[in-house]
Design an enzyme around this catalytic site. Structure first.
Site, PDB file in Angstrom:
ATOM      1  N   LYS A  14       0.833  -1.206   0.000  1.00 27.42           N
ATOM      2  CA  LYS A  14       0.000   0.000   0.000  1.00 27.42           C
ATOM      3  C   LYS A  14       0.875   1.268   0.000  1.00 27.42           C
ATOM      4  O   LYS A  14       0.612   2.197  -0.744  1.00 27.42           O
ATOM      5  CB  LYS A  14      -0.927   0.018   1.237  1.00 27.42           C
ATOM      6  CG  LYS A  14      -1.870  -1.176   1.323  1.00 27.42           C
ATOM      7  CD  LYS A  14      -2.898  -1.000   2.435  1.00 27.42           C
ATOM      8  CE  LYS A  14      -2.313  -0.969   3.834  1.00 27.42           C
ATOM      9  NZ  LYS A  14      -1.689  -2.234   4.270  1.00 27.42           N
ATOM     10  N   ARG A  89      -9.469   0.548   9.377  1.00 22.26           N
ATOM     11  CA  ARG A  89      -8.981  -0.798   9.698  1.00 22.26           C
ATOM     12  C   ARG A  89      -9.991  -1.581  10.511  1.00 22.26           C
ATOM     13  O   ARG A  89      -9.744  -2.748  10.827  1.00 22.26           O
ATOM     14  CB  ARG A  89      -7.702  -0.679  10.502  1.00 22.26           C
ATOM     15  CG  ARG A  89      -6.426  -0.953   9.712  1.00 22.26           C
ATOM     16  CD  ARG A  89      -5.300  -0.709  10.657  1.00 22.26           C
ATOM     17  NE  ARG A  89      -4.089  -1.366  10.412  1.00 22.26           N
ATOM     18  CZ  ARG A  89      -3.021  -0.801   9.848  1.00 22.26           C
ATOM     19  NH1 ARG A  89      -3.094   0.389   9.346  1.00 22.26           N
ATOM     20  NH2 ARG A  89      -1.898  -1.468   9.784  1.00 22.26           N
ATOM     21  N   ARG A 130      11.495  -5.747   4.611  1.00 24.45           N
ATOM     22  CA  ARG A 130      11.180  -4.339   4.324  1.00 24.45           C
ATOM     23  C   ARG A 130      12.165  -3.375   4.991  1.00 24.45           C
ATOM     24  O   ARG A 130      12.451  -3.486   6.167  1.00 24.45           O
ATOM     25  CB  ARG A 130       9.757  -4.047   4.809  1.00 24.45           C
ATOM     26  CG  ARG A 130       9.351  -2.607   4.627  1.00 24.45           C
ATOM     27  CD  ARG A 130       7.876  -2.434   4.575  1.00 24.45           C
ATOM     28  NE  ARG A 130       7.220  -2.692   5.839  1.00 24.45           N
ATOM     29  CZ  ARG A 130       5.899  -2.580   6.006  1.00 24.45           C
ATOM     30  NH1 ARG A 130       5.129  -2.258   4.984  1.00 24.45           N
ATOM     31  NH2 ARG A 130       5.356  -2.820   7.169  1.00 24.45           N
ATOM     32  N   ARG A 163      11.443  -1.052  10.297  1.00 21.83           N
ATOM     33  CA  ARG A 163      10.423  -0.683  11.278  1.00 21.83           C
ATOM     34  C   ARG A 163      10.481  -1.621  12.478  1.00 21.83           C
ATOM     35  O   ARG A 163      10.674  -2.822  12.309  1.00 21.83           O
ATOM     36  CB  ARG A 163       9.035  -0.783  10.626  1.00 21.83           C
ATOM     37  CG  ARG A 163       8.690   0.426   9.817  1.00 21.83           C
ATOM     38  CD  ARG A 163       7.423   0.256   9.050  1.00 21.83           C
ATOM     39  NE  ARG A 163       6.306  -0.292   9.818  1.00 21.83           N
ATOM     40  CZ  ARG A 163       5.050  -0.284   9.391  1.00 21.83           C
ATOM     41  NH1 ARG A 163       4.763   0.239   8.207  1.00 21.83           N
ATOM     42  NH2 ARG A 163       4.091  -0.801  10.115  1.00 21.83           N
ATOM     43  N   ARG A 174       0.034  -8.444  14.197  1.00 15.49           N
ATOM     44  CA  ARG A 174      -0.534  -7.506  13.205  1.00 15.49           C
ATOM     45  C   ARG A 174      -1.375  -8.257  12.179  1.00 15.49           C
ATOM     46  O   ARG A 174      -2.431  -7.787  11.772  1.00 15.49           O
ATOM     47  CB  ARG A 174       0.599  -6.741  12.504  1.00 15.49           C
ATOM     48  CG  ARG A 174       1.244  -5.730  13.443  1.00 15.49           C
ATOM     49  CD  ARG A 174       2.560  -5.243  12.892  1.00 15.49           C
ATOM     50  NE  ARG A 174       2.432  -4.514  11.656  1.00 15.49           N
ATOM     51  CZ  ARG A 174       3.394  -4.449  10.730  1.00 15.49           C
ATOM     52  NH1 ARG A 174       4.527  -5.074  10.905  1.00 15.49           N
ATOM     53  NH2 ARG A 174       3.199  -3.749   9.645  1.00 15.49           N
TER      54      ARG A 174
HETATM   55  P1  AMP Z   1       0.904   0.615   9.336  1.00 18.04           P
HETATM   56  O1  AMP Z   1       2.107   1.463   9.077  1.00 18.04           O
HETATM   57  O2  AMP Z   1      -0.285   1.055   8.516  1.00 18.04           O
HETATM   58  O3  AMP Z   1       1.178  -0.857   9.236  1.00 18.04           O
HETATM   59  O4  AMP Z   1       0.479   0.893  10.861  1.00 18.04           O
HETATM   60  C1  AMP Z   1       1.369   0.640  11.947  1.00 18.04           C
HETATM   61  C2  AMP Z   1       0.582   0.544  13.245  1.00 18.04           C
HETATM   62  O5  AMP Z   1      -0.105   1.782  13.502  1.00 18.04           O
HETATM   63  C3  AMP Z   1      -0.516  -0.510  13.278  1.00 18.04           C
HETATM   64  O6  AMP Z   1       0.005  -1.794  13.565  1.00 18.04           O
HETATM   65  C4  AMP Z   1      -1.409   0.030  14.386  1.00 18.04           C
HETATM   66  O7  AMP Z   1      -0.850  -0.174  15.668  1.00 18.04           O
HETATM   67  C5  AMP Z   1      -1.374   1.533  14.109  1.00 18.04           C
HETATM   68  N1  AMP Z   1      -2.435   1.938  13.136  1.00 18.04           N
HETATM   69  C6  AMP Z   1      -2.250   2.460  11.900  1.00 18.04           C
HETATM   70  N2  AMP Z   1      -3.418   2.733  11.309  1.00 18.04           N
HETATM   71  C7  AMP Z   1      -4.391   2.358  12.187  1.00 18.04           C
HETATM   72  C8  AMP Z   1      -5.807   2.357  12.150  1.00 18.04           C
HETATM   73  N3  AMP Z   1      -6.483   2.801  11.078  1.00 18.04           N
HETATM   74  N4  AMP Z   1      -6.477   1.897  13.237  1.00 18.04           N
HETATM   75  C9  AMP Z   1      -5.823   1.474  14.332  1.00 18.04           C
HETATM   76  N5  AMP Z   1      -4.489   1.410  14.436  1.00 18.04           N
HETATM   77  C10 AMP Z   1      -3.758   1.854  13.369  1.00 18.04           C
END
Ligand code: AMP
Length: 233
Positions: A14, A89, A130, A163, A174
């Site tokens: 994404k 999400r 990554r 990360r 996750r």
């Molecule tokens: P990502 O970079 O999108 O994988 O997000 C990293 C982390 O941020 C996730 O594992 C969640 O802990 C938090 N996070 C990001 N977006 C959301 C969302 N829409 N709802 C809840 N937690 C989120």
């Protein structure tokens, strides 16, 4: 430009596709993950809670996420469209967004949801491999898309970083949060919006071409619908 929403499991690509969409359409990329990483670094009480959720692979609370996104969407640069990456999400977030769109988008301005699919076997390799540039944000993969010089960004030679949540135990959490809470959104959006399903395992350029074609077709359809009604497109 209508809003574009990128849906898919962590590691589906994404972020990579969002960066390409920004270059092509010059609209902002709203990544809730990036917003939370910034918040987690701030050391504020909310930042401390967010950091704990992220480190555990849990989702941040719906109320916090929706408030953050609502503030961001009110900014001037979102008037010409935007890309949502990592939001919504959960069903509660999706329903909130649906309500926001109903009150803010012109009739017929149907958002486009791009659903990137990837098999679970590929995901571990993608997430574990990554790396990203802390300077320009470009994303690499040690296995599938390595930089020309090991560990350094091709564009600015900045050392690449991994990360903290791309760690095997956190990845498991996750992925299970994704399956339980986010996967049901595919059916939600299939009924509510224009949804394009693309295999994220195809070459990155091919995935981008399919996404661009869908967005541009939808733009033409919206414009001709608006023309027929004498409304601005
Ligand atoms: P990502 O970079 O999108 O994988 O997000 C990293 C982390 O941020 C996730 O594992 C969640 O802990 C938090 N996070 C990001 N977006 C959301 C969302 N829409 N709802 C809840 N937690 C989120």
């Amino acid at each position: 430009m209508v809003p574009i929403l990128l849906l898919g499991v962590p590691g589906a690509g994404k972020g990579t596709q969002a960066k390409r969409l920004v270059l092509r359409y010059n609209i902002p990329h709203l990544s809730t993950g990036d917003m939370f990483r910034e918040m987690a670094n701030s050391g504020s009480p909310l930042g401390v809670q967010v950091l704990a959720d992220m480190r555990a692979g849990n989702l941040v609370s719906d109320a916090t996420v929706c408030e953050l996104v609502a503030l961001r969407l009110q900014r001037e640069d979102c008037r010409q469209g935007y890309i949502l990456d990592g939001f919504p999400r959960t069903l509660a977030q999706a329903q909130w967004l649906q309500g926001f769109w109903a009150s803010s988008l012109p009739l017929g301005g149907n958002p486009i949801v791009i659903y990137l699919t990837v098999g679970y076997n590929d995901l571990y390799r993608r997430l574990l491999g990554r790396r990203s540039c802390s300077q320009c944000g470009r994303i690499y993969n040690e296995f599938t898309q390595p930089p020309r010089q090991a560990g350094l960004c091709d564009l600015d030679q900045t050392p690449l970083v991994q990360r903290k949540d791309d760690d095997p135990a956190v990845i498991r959490e996750r992925l299970s949060a994704y399956e339980e809470q986010t996967l049901p959104l595919v059916e939600f959006f299939r009924k509510q919006a224009r949804l394009l399903e693309v295999s994220g395992t195809e070459p990155v350029d091919r995935v981008s071409e399919k996404i661009f074609a869908t967005i541009e077709n939808a733009g033409r359809e919206n414009a001709s619908r608006a023309n027929a009604k004498g409304e601005p497109a």
